[in-house]
Write a protein that holds these residues in place. Sequence first.
Motif, PDB file in Angstrom:
ATOM      1  N   LEU A 157       0.781  -1.317  -0.099  1.00  0.00           N
ATOM      2  CA  LEU A 157      -0.182  -0.133  -0.058  1.00  0.00           C
ATOM      3  C   LEU A 157       0.747   1.389   0.028  1.00  0.00           C
ATOM      4  CD1 LEU A 157      -3.168   0.044   0.386  1.00  0.00           C
ATOM      5  CD2 LEU A 157      -2.804   0.622   2.624  1.00  0.00           C
ATOM      6  N   LEU A 158       1.782   1.223   0.974  1.00  0.00           N
ATOM      7  CA  LEU A 158       2.389   2.416   1.053  1.00  0.00           C
ATOM      8  C   LEU A 158       3.360   2.814  -0.134  1.00  0.00           C
ATOM      9  CD1 LEU A 158       2.873   2.257   5.005  1.00  0.00           C
ATOM     10  CD2 LEU A 158       1.361   3.690   3.722  1.00  0.00           C
ATOM     11  N   VAL A 159       4.149   1.818  -0.514  1.00  0.00           N
ATOM     12  CA  VAL A 159       4.899   1.817  -1.932  1.00  0.00           C
ATOM     13  C   VAL A 159       4.040   2.477  -3.162  1.00  0.00           C
ATOM     14  CG1 VAL A 159       6.155   0.499  -3.627  1.00  0.00           C
ATOM     15  CG2 VAL A 159       6.713   0.269  -1.052  1.00  0.00           C
ATOM     16  N   GLY A 187      18.785  -1.245   1.496  1.00  0.00           N
ATOM     17  CA  GLY A 187      19.714  -0.903   2.589  1.00  0.00           C
ATOM     18  C   GLY A 187      19.331  -0.132   3.700  1.00  0.00           C
ATOM     19  N   PRO A 188      20.121   0.178   4.607  1.00  0.00           N
ATOM     20  CA  PRO A 188      19.946   0.750   5.908  1.00  0.00           C
ATOM     21  C   PRO A 188      19.463   2.154   5.626  1.00  0.00           C
ATOM     22  CG  PRO A 188      22.192   0.218   5.823  1.00  0.00           C
ATOM     23  CD  PRO A 188      21.651  -0.388   4.727  1.00  0.00           C
ATOM     24  N   GLY A 189      18.487   2.677   6.357  1.00  0.00           N
ATOM     25  CA  GLY A 189      18.065   3.991   5.935  1.00  0.00           C
ATOM     26  C   GLY A 189      19.146   5.093   6.508  1.00  0.00           C
ATOM     27  N   LEU A 237      22.016   4.944   3.405  1.00  0.00           N
ATOM     28  CA  LEU A 237      21.263   5.265   2.092  1.00  0.00           C
ATOM     29  C   LEU A 237      20.256   6.299   1.859  1.00  0.00           C
ATOM     30  CD1 LEU A 237      20.717   1.581   0.394  1.00  0.00           C
ATOM     31  CD2 LEU A 237      22.857   2.861   0.526  1.00  0.00           C
ATOM     32  N   GLY A 238      19.339   6.042   3.026  1.00  0.00           N
ATOM     33  CA  GLY A 238      18.215   7.132   3.060  1.00  0.00           C
ATOM     34  C   GLY A 238      18.757   8.661   3.277  1.00  0.00           C
ATOM     35  N   THR A 239      19.817   8.433   4.033  1.00  0.00           N
ATOM     36  CA  THR A 239      20.564   9.988   4.376  1.00  0.00           C
ATOM     37  C   THR A 239      21.016  10.663   2.987  1.00  0.00           C
ATOM     38  OG1 THR A 239      21.025   9.424   6.456  1.00  0.00           O
ATOM     39  CG2 THR A 239      22.225  11.321   5.493  1.00  0.00           C
ATOM     40  N   PRO A 290      -7.809  12.303   0.772  1.00  0.00           N
ATOM     41  CA  PRO A 290      -6.832  13.007   1.277  1.00  0.00           C
ATOM     42  C   PRO A 290      -6.468  12.185   2.706  1.00  0.00           C
ATOM     43  CG  PRO A 290      -8.383  14.630   0.578  1.00  0.00           C
ATOM     44  CD  PRO A 290      -9.058  13.421   0.516  1.00  0.00           C
ATOM     45  N   TYR A 291      -5.112  12.133   2.886  1.00  0.00           N
ATOM     46  CA  TYR A 291      -4.834  11.269   4.294  1.00  0.00           C
ATOM     47  C   TYR A 291      -3.319  11.826   4.600  1.00  0.00           C
ATOM     48  CZ  TYR A 291      -2.897   7.369   6.948  1.00  0.00           C
ATOM     49  OH  TYR A 291      -2.442   6.459   7.762  1.00  0.00           O
ATOM     50  N   GLY A 292      -3.341  12.232   6.058  1.00  0.00           N
ATOM     51  CA  GLY A 292      -2.292  12.819   6.470  1.00  0.00           C
ATOM     52  C   GLY A 292      -2.220  13.449   7.705  1.00  0.00           C
TER      53      GLY A 292
END
Length: 478
Positions: free
Chosen positions: A159-161, A209-211, A214-216, A445-447
């Motif tokens: 879902l979130l992807v 990989g680790p956030g 890679l995320g940074t 709308p969701y958030g």
Amino acid sequence: MVTPGLLLEGTWTHPAGATLHAVRSPFSGETLGEVVISELADVDSALASAVKGAQVWRRTPAHQRSAILLEAARIADTRSEELAQTISSEMGKSIREARGEASRAGEIIRLSAFEGSQRYGESLPLDANLGTGFDKLGFTVPEPVGVVVAITPFNYPSLLVLHKVAPALAAGNAVVLKPALSAPLTAIALVQCFLDAGLPPGVLGLVNGPGSTLGTALVSDARVNKVSFTGSTAVGERITQIAGIKKLSLELGASSPVIVSKNADLEQAAHSISLGGYVNAGQVCIAAQRIIVERAIEDDFVALLKEKVEAITVGNPLDDDTMVGTLITEAEAIRVEKAIEGVVADGANLVTGGQRDRTMVAPAIISNVSADHSFAQTELFGPAVSITTAKDYQHALELANNSPYGLGAGVFTHDHDESTQAIREIDAGVVHINWTPLWRADLMPYGGIKSSGIGKEGVRTTVNEMTNWKTVIMHSRV
Ligand code: NAD
């Protein structure tokens, strides 16, 4: 089995000597697959590829983009059961819930394809502006933002992807996806649907990989035009510090309140909360966590809820009879067990549940929880609800707003005035009347607000968030 977890230029890549990460079932410990862990150099390649892919995709007419997305949706539909098995196996939610999640995959992509074809701009009434006449024409034109980085959590791996990737592609953007390392196989399967549908190389990349590394690197890179992140508030806050000047959407944590008024249908409230507090073993950002109950009906309500919560079956996620499966890791299950023990040691009352068996925690109700206790204030992300007593409805509203978060809220009442007051006064991105916050239609709308995030998702909203509306003014000599 090595699952190719690095997608560069439309090709799954397995560099020689790459580190592999074993993805294990949180129920059985069985290895489900091994994914290639990306290096920082791979992030660089993925972004370089996305920059080129973005140029190709923005020059692809919306009807062609839409056709590819519709084909991806069709493929996702045909793979729905396979997808459900992958979701349930790798992150431990019950197969019945996983089937529900997988069945929405094709639909989210279809909704996105539709919205991507509906980006109408506006004409600007420039002559209404003092000093401007009929010599000028003004209008807005939609353009993709460019390169979108999508970073997703483990709890709804399909879902979130898709709530990021599908609208981003529909709006003409290239995407680099970094799914949660604990549940990457679902993301890989979804990406394959887009590739099989004919998405051009470079338009969608995937790194695992680790956030922290890679995320940074992804978030802080200047080639990225938008970061769309769903995950914890702590990581969201870090992203605000390192992203620099780029568009940000942050869907973060919560401790959602649910008010049960003396004017509620108690049966309806107990039924809804017995779902909303425990679905996905409580690992849902919009889980019903803080149940705020008017004193007058508290005993009756808790008795009804107890009966329903004790009927929840916990066990092997892949069994058709299981309602609630595992937490994502044993460490998480221990954390939840200790949180329950802690609040009970501080004087709360364990109504039912809380016992741990490896990665599973028996669905729990804890009553007499002080509104300020960390058990209520901190996101639990586990299968338990806290019950806090309100002396009257006004007090319940005050308690509901006593939180750093503001994602979802639920109010059970059949009094019209109480509903109206709740809608107006509760600080949350989404308010449900006569249901818990654990409900979402993919087009709405969701958030959240406050520490629950910035911006909203929901297919139409996301397509708009992933679009730049360029203002054009034509100056003539007439
Ligand atoms: P998490 O924050 O630990 O990880 C989410 C993603 O961020 C993962 O892909 C992770 O690798 C990555 N990440 C970690 N550190 C990073 C960094 N420094 N920079 C960039 N990326 C980084 O979250 P989780 O444990 O996977 O998921 C649970 C959290 O997600 C909960 O707090 C939950 O409330 C939240 N969540 C929110 C929503 C929503 O819609 N608001 C939906 C689902 C989950």
